[in-house]
Scaffold this motif. Structure first.
Motif, PDB file in Angstrom:
ATOM      1  N   ASP A   1      24.599  44.459  15.361  1.00  0.00           N
ATOM      2  CA  ASP A   1      24.926  45.110  16.634  1.00  0.00           C
ATOM      3  C   ASP A   1      26.356  44.820  17.096  1.00  0.00           C
ATOM      4  N   GLN A   2      26.825  43.609  16.884  1.00  0.00           N
ATOM      5  CA  GLN A   2      28.193  43.252  17.299  1.00  0.00           C
ATOM      6  C   GLN A   2      29.212  44.085  16.533  1.00  0.00           C
ATOM      7  N   GLU A   3      29.013  44.258  15.231  1.00  0.00           N
ATOM      8  CA  GLU A   3      29.917  45.064  14.415  1.00  0.00           C
ATOM      9  C   GLU A   3      29.839  46.533  14.823  1.00  0.00           C
ATOM     10  N   ARG A   4      28.635  47.023  15.076  1.00  0.00           N
ATOM     11  CA  ARG A   4      28.471  48.411  15.525  1.00  0.00           C
ATOM     12  C   ARG A   4      29.218  48.648  16.835  1.00  0.00           C
ATOM     13  N   GLN A   5      29.150  47.686  17.749  1.00  0.00           N
ATOM     14  CA  GLN A   5      29.853  47.812  19.026  1.00  0.00           C
ATOM     15  C   GLN A   5      31.360  47.828  18.807  1.00  0.00           C
ATOM     16  N   SER A   6      31.839  46.964  17.934  1.00  0.00           N
ATOM     17  CA  SER A   6      33.265  46.899  17.636  1.00  0.00           C
ATOM     18  C   SER A   6      33.773  48.219  17.057  1.00  0.00           C
ATOM     19  N   ILE A   7      33.026  48.791  16.134  1.00  0.00           N
ATOM     20  CA  ILE A   7      33.403  50.069  15.521  1.00  0.00           C
ATOM     21  C   ILE A   7      33.405  51.175  16.582  1.00  0.00           C
ATOM     22  N   SER A   8      32.381  51.199  17.414  1.00  0.00           N
ATOM     23  CA  SER A   8      32.294  52.195  18.480  1.00  0.00           C
ATOM     24  C   SER A   8      33.484  52.079  19.429  1.00  0.00           C
ATOM     25  N   ASP A   9      33.845  50.858  19.796  1.00  0.00           N
ATOM     26  CA  ASP A   9      34.976  50.644  20.701  1.00  0.00           C
ATOM     27  C   ASP A   9      36.279  51.151  20.089  1.00  0.00           C
ATOM     28  N   VAL A  10      36.513  50.843  18.822  1.00  0.00           N
ATOM     29  CA  VAL A  10      37.733  51.285  18.143  1.00  0.00           C
ATOM     30  C   VAL A  10      37.796  52.814  18.083  1.00  0.00           C
ATOM     31  N   MET A  11      36.684  53.438  17.727  1.00  0.00           N
ATOM     32  CA  MET A  11      36.666  54.898  17.616  1.00  0.00           C
ATOM     33  C   MET A  11      36.856  55.564  18.979  1.00  0.00           C
ATOM     34  N   ASN A  12      36.155  55.069  19.998  1.00  0.00           N
ATOM     35  CA  ASN A  12      36.312  55.643  21.331  1.00  0.00           C
ATOM     36  C   ASN A  12      37.743  55.490  21.839  1.00  0.00           C
ATOM     37  N   LYS A  13      38.333  54.317  21.622  1.00  0.00           N
ATOM     38  CA  LYS A  13      39.708  54.083  22.067  1.00  0.00           C
ATOM     39  C   LYS A  13      40.661  55.054  21.378  1.00  0.00           C
ATOM     40  N   SER A  14      40.485  55.252  20.071  1.00  0.00           N
ATOM     41  CA  SER A  14      41.398  56.145  19.338  1.00  0.00           C
ATOM     42  C   SER A  14      41.241  57.600  19.773  1.00  0.00           C
ATOM     43  N   LEU A  15      40.071  57.950  20.309  1.00  0.00           N
ATOM     44  CA  LEU A  15      39.825  59.308  20.796  1.00  0.00           C
ATOM     45  C   LEU A  15      40.112  59.456  22.288  1.00  0.00           C
ATOM     46  N   GLY A  16      40.556  58.369  22.929  1.00  0.00           N
ATOM     47  CA  GLY A  16      40.843  58.416  24.349  1.00  0.00           C
ATOM     48  C   GLY A  16      39.599  58.483  25.207  1.00  0.00           C
ATOM     49  N   LEU A  17      38.496  57.967  24.697  1.00  0.00           N
ATOM     50  CA  LEU A  17      37.230  57.980  25.420  1.00  0.00           C
ATOM     51  C   LEU A  17      36.920  56.594  25.957  1.00  0.00           C
ATOM     52  N   PRO A  18      36.147  56.517  27.028  1.00  0.00           N
ATOM     53  CA  PRO A  18      35.767  55.191  27.533  1.00  0.00           C
ATOM     54  C   PRO A  18      34.799  54.515  26.563  1.00  0.00           C
ATOM     55  N   THR A  19      34.878  53.203  26.521  1.00  0.00           N
ATOM     56  CA  THR A  19      33.929  52.467  25.690  1.00  0.00           C
ATOM     57  C   THR A  19      32.618  52.347  26.456  1.00  0.00           C
ATOM     58  N   LYS A  20      31.549  52.297  25.723  1.00  0.00           N
ATOM     59  CA  LYS A  20      30.231  52.114  26.335  1.00  0.00           C
ATOM     60  C   LYS A  20      29.359  51.357  25.358  1.00  0.00           C
ATOM     61  N   PRO A  21      28.354  50.674  25.862  1.00  0.00           N
ATOM     62  CA  PRO A  21      27.488  49.896  24.970  1.00  0.00           C
ATOM     63  C   PRO A  21      26.719  50.791  24.015  1.00  0.00           C
ATOM     64  N   VAL A  22      26.626  50.353  22.764  1.00  0.00           N
ATOM     65  CA  VAL A  22      25.790  51.075  21.790  1.00  0.00           C
ATOM     66  C   VAL A  22      24.365  50.582  21.947  1.00  0.00           C
ATOM     67  N   SER A  23      23.425  51.433  21.570  1.00  0.00           N
ATOM     68  CA  SER A  23      22.028  50.999  21.662  1.00  0.00           C
ATOM     69  C   SER A  23      21.770  49.924  20.625  1.00  0.00           C
ATOM     70  N   LYS A  24      20.897  49.029  20.946  1.00  0.00           N
ATOM     71  CA  LYS A  24      20.549  47.932  20.046  1.00  0.00           C
ATOM     72  C   LYS A  24      19.729  48.472  18.890  1.00  0.00           C
ATOM     73  N   SER A  25      20.009  47.954  17.703  1.00  0.00           N
ATOM     74  CA  SER A  25      19.196  48.358  16.537  1.00  0.00           C
ATOM     75  C   SER A  25      17.998  47.426  16.454  1.00  0.00           C
ATOM     76  N   TYR A  26      16.959  47.944  15.887  1.00  0.00           N
ATOM     77  CA  TYR A  26      15.747  47.156  15.726  1.00  0.00           C
ATOM     78  C   TYR A  26      15.432  47.057  14.243  1.00  0.00           C
ATOM     79  N   SER A  27      15.156  45.877  13.810  1.00  0.00           N
ATOM     80  CA  SER A  27      14.886  45.642  12.408  1.00  0.00           C
ATOM     81  C   SER A  27      13.383  45.658  12.152  1.00  0.00           C
ATOM     82  N   CYS A  28      13.009  46.324  11.082  1.00  0.00           N
ATOM     83  CA  CYS A  28      11.594  46.286  10.685  1.00  0.00           C
ATOM     84  C   CYS A  28      11.442  45.471   9.417  1.00  0.00           C
ATOM     85  N   LEU A  29      12.421  44.589   9.166  1.00  0.00           N
ATOM     86  CA  LEU A  29      12.382  43.751   7.954  1.00  0.00           C
ATOM     87  C   LEU A  29      11.551  42.523   8.195  1.00  0.00           C
TER      88      LEU A  29
END
Length: 79
Positions: free
Chosen positions: A51-79
Motif C-alpha cells: 500500500d505504501q508503494e501504491r500511494q507513492s506511485i499515485s502521488d507521483v502520477m497525480n503530481k505530474s498530471l497537475g492533479l491533487p493527491t488523494k489516498p489510494v484504497s487499501k489492498s486486501y490480501s487473500c494469501l
C-alpha cells in the motif's frame, strides 16, 4: 515471438504514423520503478505492490498530471 495473440485493426501506415507522431515524446518520458514482489498463486504469477508503494506511485502520477493527491484504497490480501 508468437503473434497469434495480437490482433489490431490498425494498418501498417496507421502504426507508422503513430510512431512518427509520438517519437519526440520518448525523450521527455519520466520513468519510475515500481517496487514489489513476484508471487506464484494457484499457478498464476502476480506482481504484488504494498500500500505504501501504491500511494507513492499515485502521488507521483497525480503530481505530474497537475492533479491533487488523494489516498489510494487499501489492498486486501487473500494469501
Amino acid at each position: 515471438m508468437d503473434n497469434s495473440s495480437i490482433k489490431t485493426n490498425l494498418t501498417l501506415n496507421d502504426m507508422l504514423g503513430i510512431q512518427s507522431s509520438y517519437k519526440p515524446a520518448a525523450k521527455t518520458i519520466d520513468k519510475i520503478e515500481i517496487k514489489g514482489d513476484n508471487k506464484l498463486i494457484n499457478g498464476i504469477w502476480y506482481f504484488l505492490v504494498n500500500d505504501q508503494e501504491r500511494q507513492s506511485i499515485s502521488d507521483v502520477m497525480n503530481k505530474s498530471l497537475g492533479l491533487p493527491t488523494k489516498p489510494v484504497s487499501k489492498s486486501y490480501s487473500c494469501l
